[in-house]
Design a protein around this motif. Structure first.
Motif, PDB file in Angstrom:
ATOM      1  N   GLU A 213       0.875  -1.169   0.000  1.00 21.77           N
ATOM      2  CA  GLU A 213       0.000   0.000   0.000  1.00 21.77           C
ATOM      3  C   GLU A 213       0.911   1.218   0.000  1.00 21.77           C
ATOM      4  O   GLU A 213       1.843   1.302   0.803  1.00 21.77           O
ATOM      5  CB  GLU A 213      -0.874  -0.017   1.251  1.00 21.77           C
ATOM      6  N   ALA A 236      -3.513  13.127  -5.135  1.00 23.36           N
ATOM      7  CA  ALA A 236      -4.305  12.214  -5.978  1.00 23.36           C
ATOM      8  C   ALA A 236      -3.703  12.142  -7.379  1.00 23.36           C
ATOM      9  O   ALA A 236      -3.667  11.076  -7.996  1.00 23.36           O
ATOM     10  CB  ALA A 236      -5.764  12.676  -6.043  1.00 23.36           C
ATOM     11  N   ALA A 240      -2.093   8.842  -9.147  1.00 28.27           N
ATOM     12  CA  ALA A 240      -2.467   8.424 -10.501  1.00 28.27           C
ATOM     13  C   ALA A 240      -1.227   8.290 -11.385  1.00 28.27           C
ATOM     14  O   ALA A 240      -1.095   7.333 -12.151  1.00 28.27           O
ATOM     15  CB  ALA A 240      -3.445   9.430 -11.102  1.00 28.27           C
ATOM     16  N   VAL A 243       0.632   5.107 -10.646  1.00 27.58           N
ATOM     17  CA  VAL A 243      -0.013   3.940 -11.260  1.00 27.58           C
ATOM     18  C   VAL A 243       0.226   3.937 -12.771  1.00 27.58           C
ATOM     19  O   VAL A 243       0.514   2.888 -13.365  1.00 27.58           O
ATOM     20  CB  VAL A 243      -1.521   3.939 -10.949  1.00 27.58           C
ATOM     21  N   GLY A 314      -6.719  -1.260  -5.495  1.00 31.00           N
ATOM     22  CA  GLY A 314      -7.537  -0.180  -4.943  1.00 31.00           C
ATOM     23  C   GLY A 314      -6.817   1.137  -5.081  1.00 31.00           C
ATOM     24  O   GLY A 314      -5.583   1.191  -5.060  1.00 31.00           O
ATOM     25  N   ILE A 315      -7.601   2.176  -5.274  1.00 31.69           N
ATOM     26  CA  ILE A 315      -7.033   3.524  -5.334  1.00 31.69           C
ATOM     27  C   ILE A 315      -8.051   4.448  -4.680  1.00 31.69           C
ATOM     28  O   ILE A 315      -9.263   4.224  -4.802  1.00 31.69           O
ATOM     29  CB  ILE A 315      -6.726   3.941  -6.791  1.00 31.69           C
ATOM     30  N   GLY A 316      -7.578   5.440  -3.949  1.00 37.81           N
ATOM     31  CA  GLY A 316      -8.537   6.336  -3.308  1.00 37.81           C
ATOM     32  C   GLY A 316      -7.876   7.625  -2.878  1.00 37.81           C
ATOM     33  O   GLY A 316      -6.685   7.660  -2.541  1.00 37.81           O
ATOM     34  N   GLY A 317      -8.655   8.692  -2.906  1.00 38.56           N
ATOM     35  CA  GLY A 317      -8.160   9.985  -2.438  1.00 38.56           C
ATOM     36  C   GLY A 317      -9.199  11.050  -2.680  1.00 38.56           C
ATOM     37  O   GLY A 317      -9.959  10.975  -3.645  1.00 38.56           O
ATOM     38  N   GLY A 318      -9.285  12.027  -1.775  1.00 41.05           N
ATOM     39  CA  GLY A 318     -10.187  13.151  -1.975  1.00 41.05           C
ATOM     40  C   GLY A 318     -11.643  12.786  -1.783  1.00 41.05           C
ATOM     41  O   GLY A 318     -11.978  11.814  -1.084  1.00 41.05           O
ATOM     42  N   MET A 333      -4.160   7.169  -1.830  1.00 38.71           N
ATOM     43  CA  MET A 333      -3.658   5.839  -1.494  1.00 38.71           C
ATOM     44  C   MET A 333      -3.798   4.917  -2.698  1.00 38.71           C
ATOM     45  O   MET A 333      -4.753   5.020  -3.457  1.00 38.71           O
ATOM     46  CB  MET A 333      -4.506   5.325  -0.332  1.00 38.71           C
ATOM     47  N   LYS A 335      -3.317   0.664  -3.548  1.00 33.77           N
ATOM     48  CA  LYS A 335      -2.950  -0.701  -3.162  1.00 33.77           C
ATOM     49  C   LYS A 335      -2.516  -1.444  -4.423  1.00 33.77           C
ATOM     50  O   LYS A 335      -3.275  -1.520  -5.388  1.00 33.77           O
ATOM     51  CB  LYS A 335      -4.145  -1.416  -2.517  1.00 33.77           C
TER      52      LYS A 335
ATOM     53  N   ALA B 240      -6.331   6.068 -13.447  1.00 32.46           N
ATOM     54  CA  ALA B 240      -5.042   6.676 -13.125  1.00 32.46           C
ATOM     55  C   ALA B 240      -4.370   7.215 -14.381  1.00 32.46           C
ATOM     56  O   ALA B 240      -3.812   8.318 -14.388  1.00 32.46           O
ATOM     57  CB  ALA B 240      -4.141   5.646 -12.438  1.00 32.46           C
ATOM     58  N   ASN B 313     -10.204  16.264  -7.787  1.00 29.59           N
ATOM     59  CA  ASN B 313     -10.807  16.506  -6.481  1.00 29.59           C
ATOM     60  C   ASN B 313     -11.070  15.201  -5.728  1.00 29.59           C
ATOM     61  O   ASN B 313     -11.216  15.192  -4.514  1.00 29.59           O
ATOM     62  CB  ASN B 313     -12.119  17.275  -6.630  1.00 29.59           C
ATOM     63  N   GLY B 314     -11.156  14.118  -6.501  1.00 31.88           N
ATOM     64  CA  GLY B 314     -11.379  12.823  -5.876  1.00 31.88           C
ATOM     65  C   GLY B 314     -11.089  11.715  -6.865  1.00 31.88           C
ATOM     66  O   GLY B 314     -11.273  11.893  -8.074  1.00 31.88           O
ATOM     67  N   ILE B 315     -10.602  10.609  -6.330  1.00 25.82           N
ATOM     68  CA  ILE B 315     -10.377   9.429  -7.167  1.00 25.82           C
ATOM     69  C   ILE B 315     -10.699   8.226  -6.313  1.00 25.82           C
ATOM     70  O   ILE B 315     -10.450   8.236  -5.102  1.00 25.82           O
ATOM     71  CB  ILE B 315      -8.921   9.392  -7.703  1.00 25.82           C
ATOM     72  N   GLY B 317     -11.554   3.664  -6.435  1.00 25.35           N
ATOM     73  CA  GLY B 317     -11.852   2.431  -7.155  1.00 25.35           C
ATOM     74  C   GLY B 317     -11.264   1.261  -6.405  1.00 25.35           C
ATOM     75  O   GLY B 317     -10.226   1.383  -5.770  1.00 25.35           O
ATOM     76  N   TYR B 319     -10.604  -1.832  -3.680  1.00 31.16           N
ATOM     77  CA  TYR B 319     -10.648  -2.033  -2.240  1.00 31.16           C
ATOM     78  C   TYR B 319      -9.852  -0.950  -1.525  1.00 31.16           C
ATOM     79  O   TYR B 319      -8.675  -0.769  -1.766  1.00 31.16           O
ATOM     80  CB  TYR B 319     -10.086  -3.414  -1.894  1.00 31.16           C
ATOM     81  N   GLN B 320     -10.518  -0.210  -0.626  1.00 30.05           N
ATOM     82  CA  GLN B 320      -9.857   0.864   0.108  1.00 30.05           C
ATOM     83  C   GLN B 320      -9.869   0.638   1.608  1.00 30.05           C
ATOM     84  O   GLN B 320      -9.498   1.512   2.374  1.00 30.05           O
ATOM     85  CB  GLN B 320     -10.514   2.210  -0.229  1.00 30.05           C
TER      86      GLN B 320
END
Lengths: 470, 470
Positions: A213, A236, A240, A243, A314-318, A333, A335, B240, B313-315, B317, B319-320
């Motif tokens: 992660e 973010a 991206a 990745v 997994g990808i996440g942010g904001g 983040m 994974k 991404a 502003n956000g991303i 997808g 597993y988080q």
């Protein structure tokens, strides 16, 4: 010699049919325990699952059943010595933990409320791996019943771990610590699948796995994208770009050193793969996907069985809620998981990924990278005598010739191979449509019972054809 | 003429001081209403906020107060005619909706439980924009009290919308529909800030905004990354790559046509920006960030005030949650916002982004793109006579020379300018550290009361120096 075989087969099938209902009831009881090792709040369930299994193995007749503690989730060990002291020792490996599952992920029924529809049993863990662990219980009973034995023809050991779906972080240490108790002449892993319902196969290799992660930190808090956006780095965006930098235009992993030392496929192996009845359109339906893509110069089977890969899990942010929020997020983040093939060492891959990731961080962004688990790849020698026993036993159960495949997934089999110094064989009856790690995981009941049947023949066959090294 | 000015200032300050406590109590009551327009479950709160404000404006003395319905959240309109029929008409614009906020985002206190600490009032909306709307209520009362008038020196109208934080999707239609009621000689927007506590400034332009959400769909459900990964497209990877493709190595937006027709900064404007007492280290602390970055060839102030940008502003997808899950995710999502400058049309930008995004989709991935709101950019002519009144009124309130800035954020001011055919001026007292859209949003109480004071002078100054066009 066909007549005695046929009568043994008939006896086994009758026995399995008689005990089918109780067997499925017991399995359903186990599947109701949500033993999700990746989610800390399910830790008590993983323990409950271990206790349940230990009790059930004792009831089955195993002489010894123990719950083995680890710094994480407990494993279950069971042993049933043969009455023939010269018989080989077989260690069966499986796992009792399962992947996370929630109804809202797309399940048509509750993932931890087993449901039989038609000839299928739906539940998280039905195929991966509780169903495939559980066929050994009825299998050894059938073996005893039809041979008239009071103890198995081989020394039988079971090691059913509780952290496989979390990358088996403590498995190797457990095996090293308990190596004397686990000593065996071969390991049989029941945590894989076969080609299809119509084409029984034995798997000869598994990919390894390295998981991490990566967290990226930008502003100390979310900040206004109008007041600050475009003038400070956005984590973010950094996530991206990281990745996007993972693969080149040929879908090869760009991490320097990633492919160093891998065992390349021989022309013969590539031909063997190419001869399998692979229907790409049908495979895509099983993958529930709409196109194939992957490393240039390789077929789909080569890509999933014999080539190392990098995947975003997994990808996440904001802001991810409804509507919009005009912010530069504070953090993001990713994974990632890397599938490894023979010749790749998870420790080397971790180093290579860390070095590569560190180079992807823009000024003003802080990066944290955590490796959350690793599994070694493994390959079984095709000429192992015990492999021939597995092929014969499966052939009798399925009434069909058995072919060879590999497995794209990962298991800690390679640790057993390395620490115990023995070969690892694979015996699995799951099919690609079983939905491992996905919503609506199921097992085909006919195949599950063929698994029972295979082990009923296997212990006799092994004892007959394969003696311990003196 | 300094003596009369001083006595007016003294009278206004005394009046403001006398009414300060009640004014802050009322504002706190309003701030307790969580009027988050982006979150559908807060729709009743947005309505409650509108009703509360309408009642308060009526209590203040406005002759007419109305809640105006839209297909989304309601706006509030109020009107207080001057007793001088030849006085100019001024329309004040603000908004009563706020950004989403939750304690766990990093707030030190409840975002909807206003808290005075020292000389600051903390609450979501304290600065953006309830505080800055609300200073007009006490301002007009002070104006009347110290001039002895029973009606304002100008015809005063207020339009306080309820969807600004959601991109004002129905604002333009509302203004078009009610253009007769809204008719004015100038618009004063109270939804911006000033340079710093020590440097009062008037903003002369705002960036526009186009926002979209792009959803990428891969497998019909999450699938096992070992069995299928590396052989089918991953929507998180696609998301991404799309984000990574947004900017080139000079941090310029790669969407073809994005920069077409923009009003470039003149050398004089660049010099004006460069002369402001800009301390990049201090600005970075306000931005809670650790580096500047942005479009090559431009300073930080140019990047945030006068250059168009693209921001994630956000991303999200896959597993988080905690631990790992070895899947190829079924879908991924990116929320993007584009800040626009004079010369850019949100409709053209939407078309350009759609065309660009469509080219980023790999085979086997389906893309959905939704534009969730847009705002036009605007620029105020520096020679507008009403702008001079704002500068004089602010100068009296702050006892300091007033300088000019621009605003990196966005508001629907340009729609008012375009539909009503009048110039838009900006009167805001918020400072960059107020934390718009961020946790711990606050307003400086001293500045809030300077806002009250400014409007107390402004209406007289406007009536005196700026007569309606005949």
């Amino acid at each position: 010699m066909s007549q005695p075989v046929d009568s043994a087969v008939s006896a086994v099938r009758t026995y399995v049919e008689q005990h089918r209902a109780a067997f499925l009831d017991d399995l359903a009881e186990w599947l109701r325990i949500p033993s999700v090792s990746a989610q800390p709040d399910h830790a008590p369930d993983v323990r409950r699952s271990a206790d349940w299994l230990a009790a059930k193995l004792q009831e089955t007749g195993f002489a010894t059943t123990e719950v083995w503690e680890t710094p994480g989730a407990p494993a279950v060990f069971a042993e049933w010595p043969s009455d023939d002291p010269e018989a080989p020792t077989v260690l069966v490996y499986g796992h009792h933990d399962v992947q996370p599952a929630a109804r809202e992920d797309g399940w048509d029924s509750e993932p931890f409320e087993p449901l039989v529809r038609g000839n299928r049993l739906y539940a998280r863990g039905a195929a991966d791996d509780k169903g495939q662990v559980f066929f050994h219980t009825l299998g050894v009973r059938a073996h005893l019943a039809v041979t008239g034995r009071t103890a198995p023809a081989v020394h039988l050991k079971l090691l059913i771990e509780g952290e496989e779906e979390s990358g088996s972080p403590h498995f190797r240490a457990l095996v090293e610590e308990r190596a004397n108790r686990l000593a065996a002449d071969a390991v049989i892993v029941s945590d894989t699948g076969m080609w299809s319902e119509d084409t029984p196969t034995v798997c000869t290799g598994m990919r390894g796995l390295a998981e991490c992660e990566i967290r990226l930190f930008g502003p100390d808090q979310d900040i206004h994208s109008g007041s600050f956006g475009g003038a400070v780095p956005n984590p973010a965006t950094a996530a991206a770009r990281l990745v996007a930098a993972l693969h080149d235009e040929h879908a090869r992993v760009r991490v320097p050193g990633f492919y160093d030392g891998i065992v390349e496929l021989t022309d013969q192996e590539r031909e063997l793969f190419a001869e399998l009845p692979f229907d790409e359109a049908a495979w895509l339906r099983t993958a529930k996907s709409y196109a194939t893509q992957g490393e240039a110069g390789h077929t789909t089977l080569e890509r999933i069985w014999a080539r190392p890969t990098a995947e975003v899990n997994g990808i996440g942010g904001g802001y991810q809620g409804p509507g919009s929020k005009t912010i530069v997020p504070s953090s993001a983040m990713v994974k990632l998981s890397f599938r490894l093939v023979a010749g790749q060492d998870p420790g080397h891959i971790e180093k290579a990924v860390r070095a590569w990731a560190a180079e992807q961080v823009p000024a003003g962004i802080r990066q944290e990278i955590t490796f959350t688990g690793s599994t070694r790849p493994c390959l079984t020698p095709l000429d192992h005598p015990a492999l021939q026993s597995v092929v014969r036993a499966m052939g009798r159960a399925f009434d069909k010739p058995v072919r060879f495949t590999r497995e794209g997934g990962s298991g800690p089999a390679a640790d057993l191979q390395e620490v115990l110094g023995v070969s690892v064989l694979f015996l699995g009856i799951s099919v690609p449509s079983d939905g491992w790690h996905a919503p609506n995981e199921k097992v085909e009941l006919d195949l599950l019972l063929k698994g029972v049947e295979t082990t009923a023949y296997l212990w006799s066959d092994l004892a007959e054809h394969w003696r311990r090294a003196p």
